[in-house]
Design an enzyme around this catalytic site. Structure first.
Site, short mmCIF file in Angstrom:
data_model
loop_
_atom_site.label_atom_id
_atom_site.label_comp_id
_atom_site.label_asym_id
_atom_site.label_seq_id
_atom_site.Cartn_x
_atom_site.Cartn_y
_atom_site.Cartn_z
N HIS A 80 -71.12 -23.92 164.72
CA HIS A 80 -70.46 -22.64 164.97
C HIS A 80 -68.96 -22.85 165.22
CE1 HIS A 80 -74.42 -20.78 166.06
NE2 HIS A 80 -73.80 -19.65 165.76
N ASN A 111 -70.57 -31.59 168.05
CA ASN A 111 -71.02 -30.22 168.29
C ASN A 111 -71.75 -30.08 169.62
OD1 ASN A 111 -71.66 -27.49 167.63
ND2 ASN A 111 -73.63 -28.13 166.82
N ASP A 203 -48.77 -27.72 169.92
CA ASP A 203 -47.90 -28.32 168.89
C ASP A 203 -48.65 -29.37 168.08
OD1 ASP A 203 -45.65 -26.82 169.34
OD2 ASP A 203 -44.60 -28.35 170.51
N GLU A 206 -50.77 -27.67 165.57
CA GLU A 206 -49.91 -27.11 164.52
C GLU A 206 -49.47 -28.21 163.54
OE1 GLU A 206 -47.97 -23.11 166.44
OE2 GLU A 206 -46.80 -24.95 166.59
N ASP A 212 -49.10 -21.80 162.26
CA ASP A 212 -48.20 -21.35 163.33
C ASP A 212 -49.01 -20.44 164.26
OD1 ASP A 212 -46.11 -20.62 164.95
OD2 ASP A 212 -45.13 -19.34 163.47
N PHE A 213 -49.48 -20.99 165.37
CA PHE A 213 -50.32 -20.24 166.30
C PHE A 213 -49.48 -19.40 167.25
CE2 PHE A 213 -52.74 -24.20 165.42
CZ PHE A 213 -53.77 -23.63 164.70
N GLN A 222 -42.81 -19.20 173.26
CA GLN A 222 -43.82 -19.86 172.43
C GLN A 222 -43.58 -21.37 172.39
OE1 GLN A 222 -43.66 -18.79 168.28
NE2 GLN A 222 -45.46 -19.98 167.76
#
Length: 232
Positions: A80, A111, A203, A206, A212-213, A222
């Site tokens: 999931h 998991n 970072d 990313e 780009d969160f 940010q």
């Protein structure tokens, strides 16, 4: 985070928005690129786990629709992305987490180990009066299952942003807001079951993914919260 769209021609970054979560689907990999949702205590209730794994009828008809038995005998769990336990407010909410567009092939030790530990931790945060914005997904390619149809990721990753319950969420995020992630290898050995063994900055995720969160947050804020190392 990937500028996904609902255009069928955008087949490897195809946006699918559901009441319970959103995702970017990758037709070539037959997995999501990422799945995003919000968690607070209102999403957690008494609905039982449905276990009704099934193809997602919202995928374009011409695309391959992953089925439950595609994972059988593969050596990997049906992993999931948006967990069943985060959507127990109602039976339809829980059932939505068993659509096969919400899964990636996940090593059992990942998991059922640190991945599960982190899911439980996020629900604990929600039970303590927080709301959490969560984005998660796979990265890399370790081969395939289901006759070459489904790509097995090298790692699974997750980023979270945690704020106390309230309204106008964006306006309440500041330089002290907690944001961090995990990156868990999808191959042995797994370094214990504690999620903190895999904790990284936003970072770092990313850099891994190219996404780009949390990009609606003012840029200075940010940058500060995404490079901070979480210590809690």
């Amino acid at each position: 985070p990937s500028n996904a769209t609902g255009n069928v021609a955008n087949e490897n970054n195809y946006l699918m928005v559901k009441p319970q979560y959103s995702l970017s689907y990758n037709r070539s990999y037959a997995t999501p690129n990422w799945v995003a949702w919000r968690l607070d205590s209102t999403w957690v209730g008494g609905a039982p786990r449905q276990d009704d794994y099934r193809p997602d009828p919202a995928l374009p008809a011409a695309w391959y629709h992953v089925a439950d038995n595609d994972y059988s005998g593969s050596g990997y769990d049906r992993g999931h992305m948006c967990p069943s336990g985060d959507r127990t407010r109602s039976i339809p909410d829980n059932s939505a987490t068993f659509l096969m567009t919400n899964f990636v092939p996940q090593l059992g030790a990942n998991n059922q180990g640190p991945w599960n530990d982190f899911e439980n931790y996020c629900r604990t945060l929600a039970s303590q009066g927080n709301e959490i914005y969560i984005i998660t997904g796979p990265s890399g390619n370790r081969g395939t299952i289901a006759g070459g149809r489904i790509v097995v990721p090298n790692v699974t990753w997750k980023v979270v942003l945690v704020i106390p319950n309230g309204s106008n969420d964006l306006s309440r995020i500041n330089r002290g807001t907690r944001a961090f992630g995990i990156i868990v290898n999808n191959f042995p050995p797994i370094n214990g079951n504690a999620w903190r063994n895999y904790r990284v900055t936003v970072d770092a995720v990313e850099y891994l993914t190219g996404y780009d969160f949390f990009n609606q947050i003012p840029k200075n804020t940010q940058e500060i919260i995404e490079r901070r190392r979480d210590k809690q």
